[in-house]
Design a protein around this motif. Sequence first.
Motif, mmCIF file in Angstrom:
data_model
loop_
_atom_site.group_PDB
_atom_site.id
_atom_site.type_symbol
_atom_site.label_atom_id
_atom_site.label_comp_id
_atom_site.label_asym_id
_atom_site.label_seq_id
_atom_site.Cartn_x
_atom_site.Cartn_y
_atom_site.Cartn_z
ATOM 1 N N LEU A 152 13.010 -1.241 -1.074
ATOM 2 C CA LEU A 152 12.506 -2.298 -0.052
ATOM 3 C C LEU A 152 12.203 -1.961 1.234
ATOM 4 N N PHE A 153 13.128 -1.121 1.817
ATOM 5 C CA PHE A 153 13.149 -0.994 3.154
ATOM 6 C C PHE A 153 11.859 0.044 3.578
ATOM 7 N N LEU A 154 11.470 0.993 2.983
ATOM 8 C CA LEU A 154 10.631 2.210 2.941
ATOM 9 C C LEU A 154 9.377 1.094 2.609
ATOM 10 N N TYR A 155 9.244 0.179 1.704
ATOM 11 C CA TYR A 155 7.942 -0.371 1.319
ATOM 12 C C TYR A 155 7.646 -1.240 2.537
ATOM 13 N N PHE A 156 8.522 -1.971 3.086
ATOM 14 C CA PHE A 156 8.010 -2.648 4.289
ATOM 15 C C PHE A 156 7.726 -1.851 5.422
ATOM 16 N N VAL A 157 8.425 -0.721 5.669
ATOM 17 C CA VAL A 157 7.974 0.278 6.803
ATOM 18 C C VAL A 157 6.478 0.700 6.573
ATOM 19 N N ALA A 158 6.043 0.901 5.116
ATOM 20 C CA ALA A 158 4.959 1.394 5.044
ATOM 21 C C ALA A 158 3.857 0.509 5.151
ATOM 22 N N VAL A 159 4.186 -1.030 4.941
ATOM 23 C CA VAL A 159 3.252 -1.927 5.230
ATOM 24 C C VAL A 159 3.131 -2.286 6.496
ATOM 25 N N MET A 160 3.948 -2.260 7.586
ATOM 26 C CA MET A 160 3.826 -2.419 8.667
ATOM 27 C C MET A 160 3.214 -1.371 9.347
ATOM 28 N N ASP B 75 13.511 1.393 -10.012
ATOM 29 C CA ASP B 75 13.275 1.906 -8.818
ATOM 30 C C ASP B 75 12.288 3.188 -8.657
ATOM 31 N N ILE B 76 12.680 4.149 -9.626
ATOM 32 C CA ILE B 76 11.636 5.206 -9.539
ATOM 33 C C ILE B 76 10.416 4.768 -10.143
ATOM 34 N N PHE B 77 10.013 3.913 -10.987
ATOM 35 C CA PHE B 77 8.868 3.320 -11.379
ATOM 36 C C PHE B 77 7.984 2.732 -9.955
ATOM 37 N N PHE B 78 8.610 1.768 -9.387
ATOM 38 C CA PHE B 78 8.286 0.984 -8.141
ATOM 39 C C PHE B 78 8.019 2.188 -7.170
ATOM 40 N N SER B 79 8.591 3.085 -6.884
ATOM 41 C CA SER B 79 8.521 3.967 -5.716
ATOM 42 C C SER B 79 7.390 4.918 -6.070
ATOM 43 N N GLY B 80 7.163 5.363 -7.209
ATOM 44 C CA GLY B 80 6.007 6.071 -7.635
ATOM 45 C C GLY B 80 4.760 5.284 -7.481
ATOM 46 N N ILE B 81 4.672 4.069 -8.069
ATOM 47 C CA ILE B 81 3.474 3.413 -7.608
ATOM 48 C C ILE B 81 3.136 3.069 -6.414
ATOM 49 N N VAL B 82 4.149 2.635 -5.628
ATOM 50 C CA VAL B 82 3.996 2.326 -4.230
ATOM 51 C C VAL B 82 3.582 3.512 -3.338
#
Length: 296
Positions: free
Chosen positions: A12-20, A224-231
């Motif tokens: 979640l944290f890395l996702y929001f960092v990438a988006v920002m 989490d692995i699946f989500f991290s891979g796609i994102v």
Amino acid sequence: MSSFEELHPACLFLYFVAVMVLFFLCHHPLAMVLACACALFFLYNIEGRRAFSWCKWMLPVVLFIAVVNPLLNHRGVTRLFKLGNQWITLEAFGYGLTSGLSMAAIILWFACYQKVMTNDKFLYLFGKIAPSSALLITMAWNYIPDLTKKMKEIRDSQKMLKGTEEERGWKQILLRTKDALQTVTVLLGWSLENVVEQADSMKARGYGLRKRTTFHLFRFEQKDIFFSGIVGVIVIFCFVLRGMGCMTMEFYPQIQSGGSKKANILFLVLFLILLGIPGLIQWKEEKAWNSYDLKG
């Protein structure tokens, strides 16, 4: 996959960092409109219709920036109309509108971040790396909501003690000023006492010690692995396309969009998928819950 909030805190944290980071790299009106729409879609799936309350003050702010910028900045070659001795240009209006949308997108996605990244998740990620800083940020993050709630309690207590009698004229102004000063005094005293008590409590529990163990229920699972891979794949493609000059817009002296048309469309599609993932996951979970017949 379960709800978006149940993913691992690191994901979640890395996702929001990438988006920002993408927000700061993309100064394009279409990208910012997509960002605002996806954020509202996600908040709607969490809060319901209360999510649209953000629009009540967000739209006026965006329009204010879009109107004020051409009044102060007269650069640009496309003249719309003349106001006084200065021309209002399309480029200045477009830059102000894009800036307002960018600010609105960042605020909305910070609201999404606050809904998802709770205090326990943040402390889990940074409690061992920087315990003091993590605790300070967590306390500061909840400082304004706590003060707002406490201020309401103080005002309600004052109304109960003083009754419903109201003065008129200058006496009413003096009484309101006195009540406001009393509220601020009580609020500051409570906040200082609360900070000291919380710090002493965390110190007594051994917070920040290297050998101290913590209990948590976070596990890095297959979802989490699946989500991290796609994102991760989408983010890499977005950064590559952005490095090639896609989704850039120069406003001065004339509005020009960088990158080829196909590359810009590809970036917008990937950007929409990236920002729409949280809302889609939450929407799918909500539909799954509603599909069960719990009345009988």
